[in-house]
Each structure stands twice: as structure tokens, then as C-alpha cells.
Design an enzyme around this catalytic site. Structure first.
Site, mmCIF file in Angstrom:
data_model
loop_
_atom_site.group_PDB
_atom_site.id
_atom_site.type_symbol
_atom_site.label_atom_id
_atom_site.label_comp_id
_atom_site.label_asym_id
_atom_site.label_seq_id
_atom_site.Cartn_x
_atom_site.Cartn_y
_atom_site.Cartn_z
ATOM 1 C CB SER A 1 -0.951 0.003 1.199
ATOM 2 O OG SER A 1 -0.241 -0.169 2.409
ATOM 3 C CG HIS B 1 -1.407 3.796 4.184
ATOM 4 N ND1 HIS B 1 -2.073 3.255 5.256
ATOM 5 C CD2 HIS B 1 -0.831 2.751 3.524
ATOM 6 C CE1 HIS B 1 -1.921 1.932 5.242
ATOM 7 N NE2 HIS B 1 -1.166 1.606 4.203
#
Length: 284
Positions: free
Chosen positions: A35, A264
Site C-alpha cells: 500500500s 499512509h
């Protein structure tokens, strides 16, 4: 007249298709990873549903800079080292084994992998729960070192390092002439202090958790050097953790202000990291 004919001849040569454009500096570029490689802006996704692959991830920004002849982005959220050679079921689709995109004349490969082998969501879950009971202490560190051994450090060295090393060796075998760039993980936490509950960890656990991610980053770069790959040290760039204000931070906190998932990179990060990779390629 002789001068005029010479000029006309030169103009004719430049008009020929073979002289219209210089050959691209990069041929086939393949982007691999999890990711951290895939995300950037979740409002602009493409590819395998469930991979959260963004057109504003590091690879796409880098491809826009380098203009490769071919560009293949295989990155996918939740990918582990195993998914380099084994297909990954995600959402409504299946992401092929990422190494399937490699061919012998691949020119450039970027890779970010390893965090999901440690299973960071499950690993950090107890830390968030324990922070409620002791917000100023280090309950997470005590939990993972209760038997006198740092279990996270042990797993990183004895499980994750061999997996990353094996991935890089096989990558080198499959793409023997490629420039390989390993991009480590950006630091999610500051060196000191905290921003609870945006980063839902106890104050005393922040240095421990940051150091744990730092160990993973070091392993990524160390194993990159063993196969002659280029390492890009994003972790070593300070001042962009999730506790920084909007605009300065590269990693989003529990409630993101940018269109990415918690903990993230945002598209500010991915653009900056792409510039770091381009600079590293220029100097190697």
C-alpha cells in the site's frame, strides 16, 4: 546556392522519423510493492479493484518524470513478500503475482515491501488499546518486551529480513539488467512527543514504535545494497510524520485530511518521494 542546399539537406534529415525524438532513457519500468507503493489519492484509482492503486502514487509521478517506453504498475494494498510470486485476492478481483510483470530486459524496478509481513495493523492494534490505560507511559513497549526479548525486533531480523532478501535476489535473477530502487517507509511518528489521539499511541511508546519502523527501513536498505540496488531513505527525512500540520505531513493520522487511508502517504508525500527517486537515479 551551396549554402542553401546544405541547409535544406539538414532540414530534411531532421524531418525523418528516425531523427524526430531521442531514444527514451528508460525502457520498461515496473513498479512493485504494497500500500505504501500503491496509494496516493484514493479519489483517482485504477487497476485491480481493492488494490487502492492511485494515479498519484510514487510510481505514476516517477513515470511522468522519466517517460519510460513501457510502464507497468503492479503495486497493491496489503501485499506481502509472498505476493511477489503468488497472486493476491483483493476485493472484487485478483492482483497477479507482481513478478509476472518482470521480463529479462526490464530496465527499471521500484519496490516497497515488508510491512505487511510484520502485519502492522495487528501489531499496532494492541498499542492503541493499551494507550488508553497508560497514555503517558510505554505500555506497548512493555507488552512486546515482557519476556526480556523485543519480539518485534526479533521478528524483523529473523522473519522479515530473510523474506526481503529472498525477494530481492529473485527480482535480480528475473531482471538481471534492471536498475532496482528500494524505497523504505516514511516515518509515521516524530522522534519525540506525540499527538494523541490523532496518532493513538502512548507518549512513551512513540520512540519505541518509531524505532521499530526504523529497523524495518534499515533492513530494506541493507538488503538492497546486497544485490546492488539503489536505496532511497524516505524514513531518514524528518518533519513529515503524522503529527505535523496539514501541508507538512506526508503520513496521514487516524482521521486523514487527505484522500488516503490512515497511517499512509498522501499525494504530497508520493510526489516528493518520486522526486527523491529521480534524483537517486540521476546520481547512480
Amino acid at each position: 546556392m551551396r549554402k542553401l542546399s546544405t541547409v535544406l539537406a539538414l532540414l530534411a534529415m531532421t524531418a525523418l522519423p528516425g531523427h524526430a525524438h531521442a531514444a527514451p532513457a528508460v525502457g520498461r519500468y515496473v513498479a512493485l510493492g504494497d500500500s505504501y507503493a500503491a496509494v496516493g489519492d484514493l479519489l483517482d484509482q485504477y487497476g485491480t479493484p481493492g488494490c487502492f492503486r492511485s494515479r498519484k502514487n510514487v510510481a505514476n509521478f516517477l513515470a511522468a518524470e522519466l517517460h519510460p517506453a513501457e510502464f507497468v504498475d503492479m503495486s497493491c494494498g496489503d501485499a506481502t513478500t509472498a505476493n511477489m510470486t503468488v497472486p493476491q485476492a483483493v476485493g472484487l478481483g485478483v492482483n497477479p503475482a507482481q513478478f509476472d510483470a518482470l521480463i529479462p530486459d526490464t530496465d527499471l524496478v521500484t519496490l516497497s515491501i515488508g510491512g505487511n509481513d510484520l502485519n502492522l495493523p495487528a501489531t499496532l492494534g494492541p498499542c492503541g488499546v493499551l494507550a488508553v490505560t497508560d497514555p503517558d507511559g510505554n505500555p506497548c513497549q512493555r507488552f512486546y518486551t515482557a519476556d526480556g526479548v523485543d519480539r518485534l525486533a526479533d521478528r524483523l531480523e529473523n522473519e522479515i529480513r530473510p523474506r526481503i532478501a529472498a525477494v530481492l535476489r529473485e527480482l535480480r535473477d528475473r531482471a538481471p539488467h534492471a536498475r532496482i530502487v528500494v524505497i523504505d517507509y516514511a516515518s509515521p511518528l516524530p522522534e519525540w512527543g506525540n499527538c494523541y489521539p490523532a496518532a493513538p499511541f502512548a507518549r512513551g511508546d512513540v520512540p519505541y514504535l518509531r524505532a521499530t519502523v526504523g529497523r524495518l527501513a534499515a533492513i530494506q536498505l541493507e538488503e538492497a545494497r546486497r544485490v546492488g540496488a539503489i536505496g532511497v531513505d524516505v524514513f531518514g527525512v524528518p518533519g513529515h510524520d503524522m503529527c505535523q500540520p496539514v501541508g507538512a505531513r506526508w503520513i496521514e493520522p487516524l482521521v486523514p485530511a487527505a484522500a488516503t487511508t490512515p497511517f499512509h502517504p498522501n499525494s504530497t508525500a508520493t510526489a516528493a518521494i518520486a522526486r527523491m527517486v529521480a534524483a537517486a537515479l540521476d546520481s547512480n
